[in-house]
Design an enzyme around this catalytic site. Structure first.
Site, PDB file in Angstrom:
ATOM      1  N   ASP A  92       1.145   5.231  -0.038  1.00  0.00           N
ATOM      2  CA  ASP A  92       0.401   6.447   0.321  1.00  0.00           C
ATOM      3  C   ASP A  92       1.063   7.697  -0.251  1.00  0.00           C
ATOM      4  O   ASP A  92       2.184   8.045   0.122  1.00  0.00           O
ATOM      5  CB  ASP A  92       0.324   6.573   1.839  1.00  0.00           C
ATOM      6  CG  ASP A  92      -0.659   5.598   2.447  1.00  0.00           C
ATOM      7  OD1 ASP A  92      -1.836   5.602   2.015  1.00  0.00           O
ATOM      8  OD2 ASP A  92      -0.257   4.836   3.341  1.00  0.00           O
ATOM      9  N   ASP A 138      -8.658   1.228   5.579  1.00  0.00           N
ATOM     10  CA  ASP A 138      -7.349   1.867   5.772  1.00  0.00           C
ATOM     11  C   ASP A 138      -7.406   2.792   6.983  1.00  0.00           C
ATOM     12  O   ASP A 138      -8.130   3.784   6.976  1.00  0.00           O
ATOM     13  CB  ASP A 138      -7.008   2.661   4.496  1.00  0.00           C
ATOM     14  CG  ASP A 138      -5.624   3.291   4.533  1.00  0.00           C
ATOM     15  OD1 ASP A 138      -4.876   3.112   5.516  1.00  0.00           O
ATOM     16  OD2 ASP A 138      -5.291   3.990   3.545  1.00  0.00           O
ATOM     17  N   MET A 169      -3.618  10.808  -2.106  1.00  0.00           N
ATOM     18  CA  MET A 169      -4.203  11.836  -1.233  1.00  0.00           C
ATOM     19  C   MET A 169      -3.650  13.168  -1.707  1.00  0.00           C
ATOM     20  O   MET A 169      -2.882  13.853  -1.015  1.00  0.00           O
ATOM     21  CB  MET A 169      -3.840  11.547   0.241  1.00  0.00           C
ATOM     22  CG  MET A 169      -4.590  10.357   0.803  1.00  0.00           C
ATOM     23  SD  MET A 169      -3.812   9.678   2.286  1.00  0.00           S
ATOM     24  CE  MET A 169      -2.583   8.629   1.528  1.00  0.00           C
ATOM     25  N   MET A 180       0.947  11.695  -0.612  1.00  0.00           N
ATOM     26  CA  MET A 180       0.397  12.891   0.053  1.00  0.00           C
ATOM     27  C   MET A 180       1.105  14.141  -0.471  1.00  0.00           C
ATOM     28  O   MET A 180       2.299  14.099  -0.776  1.00  0.00           O
ATOM     29  CB  MET A 180       0.594  12.790   1.563  1.00  0.00           C
ATOM     30  CG  MET A 180       0.017  11.520   2.166  1.00  0.00           C
ATOM     31  SD  MET A 180       0.129  11.548   3.962  1.00  0.00           S
ATOM     32  CE  MET A 180      -0.441   9.895   4.353  1.00  0.00           C
ATOM     33  N   HIS A 220      -2.516   4.849  -3.247  1.00  0.00           N
ATOM     34  CA  HIS A 220      -3.599   5.627  -2.623  1.00  0.00           C
ATOM     35  C   HIS A 220      -3.229   7.105  -2.743  1.00  0.00           C
ATOM     36  O   HIS A 220      -2.340   7.593  -2.044  1.00  0.00           O
ATOM     37  CB  HIS A 220      -3.723   5.176  -1.158  1.00  0.00           C
ATOM     38  CG  HIS A 220      -4.672   5.985  -0.333  1.00  0.00           C
ATOM     39  ND1 HIS A 220      -4.708   5.929   1.045  1.00  0.00           N
ATOM     40  CD2 HIS A 220      -5.638   6.883  -0.682  1.00  0.00           C
ATOM     41  CE1 HIS A 220      -5.646   6.730   1.500  1.00  0.00           C
ATOM     42  NE2 HIS A 220      -6.219   7.345   0.478  1.00  0.00           N
ATOM     43  N   HIS A 239       0.862  -1.191   0.000  1.00  0.00           N
ATOM     44  CA  HIS A 239       0.000   0.000   0.000  1.00  0.00           C
ATOM     45  C   HIS A 239       0.895   1.237   0.000  1.00  0.00           C
ATOM     46  O   HIS A 239       1.760   1.390   0.865  1.00  0.00           O
ATOM     47  CB  HIS A 239      -0.929  -0.011   1.214  1.00  0.00           C
ATOM     48  CG  HIS A 239      -1.911   1.118   1.235  1.00  0.00           C
ATOM     49  ND1 HIS A 239      -3.063   1.118   0.472  1.00  0.00           N
ATOM     50  CD2 HIS A 239      -1.916   2.286   1.928  1.00  0.00           C
ATOM     51  CE1 HIS A 239      -3.736   2.254   0.706  1.00  0.00           C
ATOM     52  NE2 HIS A 239      -3.056   2.980   1.576  1.00  0.00           N
TER      53      HIS A 239
HETATM   54  C1  DX5 Z   1      -3.354   7.427   6.255  1.00  0.00           C
HETATM   55  C2  DX5 Z   1      -2.899   6.422   5.227  1.00  0.00           C
HETATM   56  C3  DX5 Z   1      -2.777   5.064   5.763  1.00  0.00           C
HETATM   57  C4  DX5 Z   1      -1.813   4.918   6.904  1.00  0.00           C
HETATM   58  C5  DX5 Z   1      -2.390   3.879   7.814  1.00  0.00           C
HETATM   59  O1  DX5 Z   1      -3.617   8.617   5.641  1.00  0.00           O
HETATM   60  O2  DX5 Z   1      -3.769   6.378   4.126  1.00  0.00           O
HETATM   61  O3  DX5 Z   1      -2.512   4.112   4.733  1.00  0.00           O
HETATM   62  O4  DX5 Z   1      -0.522   4.525   6.544  1.00  0.00           O
HETATM   63  O5  DX5 Z   1      -1.563   3.809   8.949  1.00  0.00           O
HETATM   64  P1  DX5 Z   1      -2.014   3.038  10.234  1.00  0.00           P
HETATM   65  O6  DX5 Z   1      -2.213   1.605   9.834  1.00  0.00           O
HETATM   66  O7  DX5 Z   1      -0.849   3.241  11.148  1.00  0.00           O
HETATM   67  O8  DX5 Z   1      -3.269   3.659  10.719  1.00  0.00           O
HETATM   68 ZN    ZN Z   2      -3.565   4.714   2.605  1.00  0.00          ZN
END
Ligand code: DX5
Ligand code: ZN
Length: 230
Positions: A36, A177, A70, A38, A68, A34
């Site tokens: 992320d 998530d 964001m 940002m 993912h 996964h």
């Molecule tokens: C948060 C991310 C998640 C994050 C989850 O914005 O999208 O994927 O890494 O982390 P945990 O599992 O620590 O909540």
């Molecule tokens: Zn995520």
């Protein structure tokens, strides 16, 4: 329900040795990576982009990479992630003025597409695009940071989405998530999720010097999932 898949979020990995971290978490039995993304605009944090995705592929990672986004806007960077080796690309409906077009763009480039729902984002966004989705991702925390607590009302929202997917008869994964841990993953499975993102619970669970450091946490998650499936 589909087979349960575990997708460690590399947000909580050691970025200074990311290739090794990903190799080890996959060797410990994780299914997906996964990833992320940002932008310090859609969410108040800044992470990694297509170059890091490409670097993982060049390093030899062959598992699905679950990107993912964001970020806002999304369309400009989608072809870059496709070229970088993404498998799934998901985005938040608030981040695209043309949701249908963005979903078509992801699929036309050859990736699987998904929509992400923040804890307070209504499911009405599903109404006209469910035929263009390979995945629905429910956030069980507000996006931006790892290590937050699972928001309990996410279970009820999961059940609603499970019903909608089943009623549609379509082949759509349901991913969760945020705040997924060994002690709540069974309840999350029972509420209908089939794909489990976990960042801090996995990468925070292990000693730096143990080469098999992720085996135990992933095995415990799997046994909880198996118990939930009865
Ligand atoms: C948060 C991310 C998640 C994050 C989850 O914005 O999208 O994927 O890494 O982390 P945990 O599992 O620590 O909540
Ligand atoms: Zn995520």
């Amino acid at each position: 329900m589909k087979e349960a898949l575990i997708a460690p979020s590399i947000l909580s990995a050691n970025f200074a040795r990311l290739g090794e971290e990903v190799d080890q978490v996959l060797a410990s039995g994780a299914d997906w990576v996964h990833f992320d993304v940002m932008d310090n605009h859609f969410v108040p944090n800044l992470t990694i982009g297509p170059m890091v995705c490409e670097a993982l592929r060049k390093h030899g990672v062959s598992a699905p990479i679950d990107v993912h986004l964001m970020i806002e806007p999304v369309d400009r960077i989608i072809p870059d992630f496709v070229a970088a080796g993404a498998t799934y690309i998901t985005f938040h409906p608030e981040a695209s003025p043309h949701i249908d077009r963005t979903l078509q763009l992801i699929r036309s480039e050859g990736c699987k597409a998904g929509l992400v729902f923040n804890p307070a984002t209504p499911l009405t966004y599903l109404e006209h695009v469910i035929d263009k989705l390979d995945m629905i991702l429910l956030m069980s925390v507000n996006p931006g940071f790892g290590g937050q607590s699972f928001i309990p009302s996410s279970l009820e929202k999961l059940r609603k989405v499970r019903q909608r997917i089943d009623a549609s008869g379509r082949d759509i994964r349901l991913e969760i998530d945020g705040g997924v841990k060994i002690d709540n993953i069974a309840a999350i499975r029972e509420a209908g999720a089939d794909t489990f993102v976990a960042g801090s619970a996995i990468f925070g669970a292990a000693k730096e010097d143990d080469p098999n450091r992720y085996d135990s946490v992933i095995a415990k998650m799997r046994s909880q999932l198996a118990a939930a499936d009865g």
